[in-house]
Motif scaffolding. Structure first.
Motif, PDB file in Angstrom:
ATOM      1  N   UNK A  31      -3.129   4.127  -6.922  1.00 36.28           N
ATOM      2  CA  UNK A  31      -3.534   4.430  -5.592  1.00 36.28           C
ATOM      3  C   UNK A  31      -4.429   3.058  -5.250  1.00 36.28           C
ATOM      4  N   UNK A  32      -5.054   2.980  -4.241  1.00 36.38           N
ATOM      5  CA  UNK A  32      -6.106   1.817  -3.822  1.00 36.38           C
ATOM      6  C   UNK A  32      -7.663   2.117  -4.345  1.00 36.38           C
ATOM      7  N   UNK A  33      -7.570   2.801  -5.699  1.00 37.35           N
ATOM      8  CA  UNK A  33      -9.032   3.248  -6.097  1.00 37.35           C
ATOM      9  C   UNK A  33      -9.581   2.468  -7.000  1.00 37.35           C
ATOM     10  N   UNK A  34      -8.677   2.132  -8.130  1.00 34.02           N
ATOM     11  CA  UNK A  34      -9.592   1.322  -9.457  1.00 34.02           C
ATOM     12  C   UNK A  34      -9.524   0.043  -9.176  1.00 34.02           C
ATOM     13  N   UNK A  67      -5.654   6.274  -0.527  1.00 38.75           N
ATOM     14  CA  UNK A  67      -4.373   5.659  -0.219  1.00 38.75           C
ATOM     15  C   UNK A  67      -4.080   5.620   1.190  1.00 38.75           C
ATOM     16  N   UNK A  68      -3.884   4.294   1.758  1.00 40.55           N
ATOM     17  CA  UNK A  68      -3.642   4.335   2.973  1.00 40.55           C
ATOM     18  C   UNK A  68      -4.614   4.687   3.801  1.00 40.55           C
ATOM     19  N   UNK A 190       4.999  10.809  -3.573  1.00 45.64           N
ATOM     20  CA  UNK A 190       4.163  12.027  -3.812  1.00 45.64           C
ATOM     21  C   UNK A 190       2.805  11.803  -2.801  1.00 45.64           C
ATOM     22  N   UNK A 191       2.366  10.486  -2.695  1.00 43.62           N
ATOM     23  CA  UNK A 191       1.354  10.394  -1.951  1.00 43.62           C
ATOM     24  C   UNK A 191       1.662  10.660  -0.399  1.00 43.62           C
ATOM     25  N   UNK A 192       2.872  10.270  -0.057  1.00 47.19           N
ATOM     26  CA  UNK A 192       3.273  10.755   1.342  1.00 47.19           C
ATOM     27  C   UNK A 192       3.392  11.973   1.600  1.00 47.19           C
TER      28      UNK A 192
END
Length: 615
Positions: A31-34, A67-68, A190-192
């Motif tokens: 994801x866009x997290x770490x 995520x997005x 999975x995210x979508x």
């Protein structure tokens, strides 16, 4: 109705070892997290040593990924039914669940347990068929099994239309096709699916606050921390709020700190609103299920149901001849403080005092639940003794009832007969049997929990280690008025204090299975092995060989003994009989008779038999 489209709240549920913690790790990584510099250790969500060693999740954990532009709050739940108290409350905090199922093993007892809790809360499900890259993966059949399970558990029409994502969490790949060749190195599928199918929380942040505590944490600096969801309204640091207690009382307090979850960190935040999962500190006696509201509007949320304990044991201070040698904390006061501290965070545990100031009755959800508490205490430097686990008998509508467990066994066909016979002897009732193509059988039984105490060891030797057994609490049913299960064989009990010798062990090893190595210090009344017959046998394994000046004709033959059987903590607890204790110290686990002296023990047994015959 306004929705918060920037947020999704999900729980990841699965049977033990189907890969959900690995999946969460992968979602964090992709994801866009770490930060790109962050190195993520394997099973990053499992923070406790025992969780890492055993590969099981004990405590529910929460994290959030970006995520997005959408924030996905993820709750990683325990898969083992002994920690079901955690699972149940998490279901209240989320709007959907991701059910992870192994592409080879399919649905298992705990899959059933956690899914049932999710469907009861009318949550939206997504199914992830994990380990799609396994050699014997059978994704199509597994999806059919999942569908059957949904129908059996009474899922509604919307829940039955669940989307399926196929993945290999270990490799970080996913796809919407059940062909392993179509896997792509991304978790975006999975995210979508999560963003498309899981409902966004309702945005009613302009209404009066309602925040409910679902989990507890404890920290020496800020005391108790309540973790839960804001169901309505907004909460800010510095707000004066009211805590609606379970007993009907109200307490006012000021919110001193709020924490949000992001990646693996708990970050301080200034405010949170409807749909957010947060942690609140500033209330010393906050408890699970209690509602936080504004001072001028007291509307509580429905109380959370917490599963009652099904098993209890007596915890005592250690009074063996070796007491106090290895532990740092040995007094009744220290043990009691530690048990009370456990109650801060574990709501499925109960601790009750007894007539003796040195003993407490500790009740939990199962053998694993209690043995993990004991293991944690042992590692922290505590020394204690525990009695044999006993199931908790209840009266329901005037009928005496006992807990029953659903047992699922996977075994090669050749051991099927002896398993069915052994569980029938323990008053088990077969519910289902399926033969696989590869010579394996899956059998499902409903067995009184009493019948499973001490069964694991028998089961493993019966199936020569090839059988796999999973069991989970099913329900309370009318009590069966006969003795069930328990240990068949007696114990080999030491008559002397000293060090075990090879010569002494050789003299008795024909009589049963020895647990003790030469050189081990032992005391009178300590259990040094399992007798091959039903009665206890007093033995002396401290005997030394008489030294003479006559040369032995066989002096060149060295003495060889069988390797002693080493019992783990769980095996030791399973081995216990009614008149025995397990002595636990940071370095050693010993089994002993409650009455150490042989003469006194025999007198007590005579008195007991006499009393039984008079009744």
């Amino acid at each position: 109705m306004k929705l918060r489209n920037d947020i999704r709240n999900i729980a990841i549920i699965a049977h033990v070892d189907h890969g959900k913690t690995t999946l969460v790790d992968e979602l964090l990584k992709q994801s866009d997290t770490l930060d790109a510099r962050t190195e993520l250790s394997e099973r990053a969500m499992d923070s406790n040593d025992i969780e890492r060693e055993r590969g099981i999740t004990i405590l529910a954990k929460n994290t959030a990924v970006q995520y997005k532009g959408t924030r996905i709050n993820i709750m990683d739940t325990p898969g083992h039914a002994d920690f079901g108290g955690e699972v149940e409350r998490i279901m209240k905090m989320v709007d959907g669940v991701v059910l992870v199922v192994d592409a080879y093993e399919g649905t298992m007892p705990q899959t059933r347990f956690v899914l049932k809790k999710a469907l009861e809360q009318h949550l939206t499900p997504i199914v992830v068929v994990n380990k799609i890259d396994r050699d014997a993966a059978r994704p199509e059949e597994v999806v059919d099994e999942v569908l059957e399970l949904f129908i059996e558990l009474g899922a509604d029409d919307d829940q039955l239309e669940f989307p399926v994502v196929y993945a290999s969490a270990l490799n970080g790949t996913s796809s919407l096709s059940d062909n392993p060749a179509d896997q792509e190195k991304t978790m975006d599928y999975l995210f979508d699916t999560i963003i498309e199918h899981i409902p966004a929380p309702v945005d009613n942040s302009d209404e009066p606050l309602q925040f409910q505590v679902s989990l507890l944490d404890y920290n020496d600096y800020v005391g108790r921390i309540g973790i839960g969801r804001v169901f309505r309204g907004t909460i800010k640091v510095g707000d004066q709020v009211t805590l609606l207690k379970l007993d009907g009382t109200k307490k006012n307090f000021r919110v001193t700190k709020l924490f949000g979850f992001f990646g693996l960190n708990r970050l301080e935040i200034n405010e949170a609103k409807a749909g957010d999962l947060i942690a609140v500190s500033g209330m010393e006696d906050i408890f699970v299920g209690e509602t936080v509201t504004p001072v001028d509007s007291h509307e509580s949320l429905p109380v959370l149901h917490i599963d009652e304990p099904t098993l209890q044991m007596t915890f005592l201070t250690n009074n063996s001849p070796f007491a106090g040698r290895e532990g740092k904390f040995v007094t009744a006061r220290k043990i009691e403080e530690r048990l009370m501290r456990e109650l801060h965070t574990d709501v499925s545990l109960k601790v009750e005092p007894t007539d003796s100031p040195d003993a407490w009755i500790v009740s939990g959800r199962g053998e694993l639940h209690l043995s993990i508490l004991i293991e944690n205490m042992r590692r922290e430097g505590y020394e204690l003794q525990v009695s044999r686990p006993e199931v908790i008998i209840k009266e329901i509508d005037g009928v005496k009832c006992e807990p029953f467990e659903r047992v699922q066994i996977d075994t090669p066909e050749e051991y099927m007969g002896s398993i069915i016979e052994s569980l029938s002897n323990r008053k088990g009732e077969m519910q289902d049997m399926q033969h696989n193509d590869n010579g394996q059988v899956r059998i499902v039984f409903l067995v009184p929990a009493r019948g499973l105490l001490g069964y694991t060891t028998e089961f493993l030797s019966m199936t020569r280690g090839y059988g796999i057994m999973n069991h989970t609490f099913d329900q309370y049913l009318p009590y069966i008025p006969t003795s069930i299960g328990g240990r068949r064989n007696g114990a080999l009990v030491s008559t002397d204090t000293g060090k075990a010798t090879t010569y002494g062990i050789m003299g008795v090893e024909e009589r049963g299975v020895i647990f003790t190595e030469p050189g081990t210090e032992i005391y009178e009344g300590m259990i040094v092995g399992e007798h091959s017959r039903e009665n206890d046998l007093a033995v002396n394994i401290t005997k030394a060989k008489q030294q003479t000046n006559i040369r032995s004709a066989t002096k060149d033959q060295t003495s060889v003994i069988k390797t002693p059987k080493k019992l783990s903590l769980e095996e030791s607890l399973e081995f216990l009989s009614d008149d025995e204790y397990c002595e636990i110290t940071p370095e050693t686990i010993r089994l002993r008779k409650q009455i150490l002296n042989k003469g006194e023990r025999e007198k007590a047994n005579k008195r007991k038999k006499q009393a039984e015959s008079e009744n």
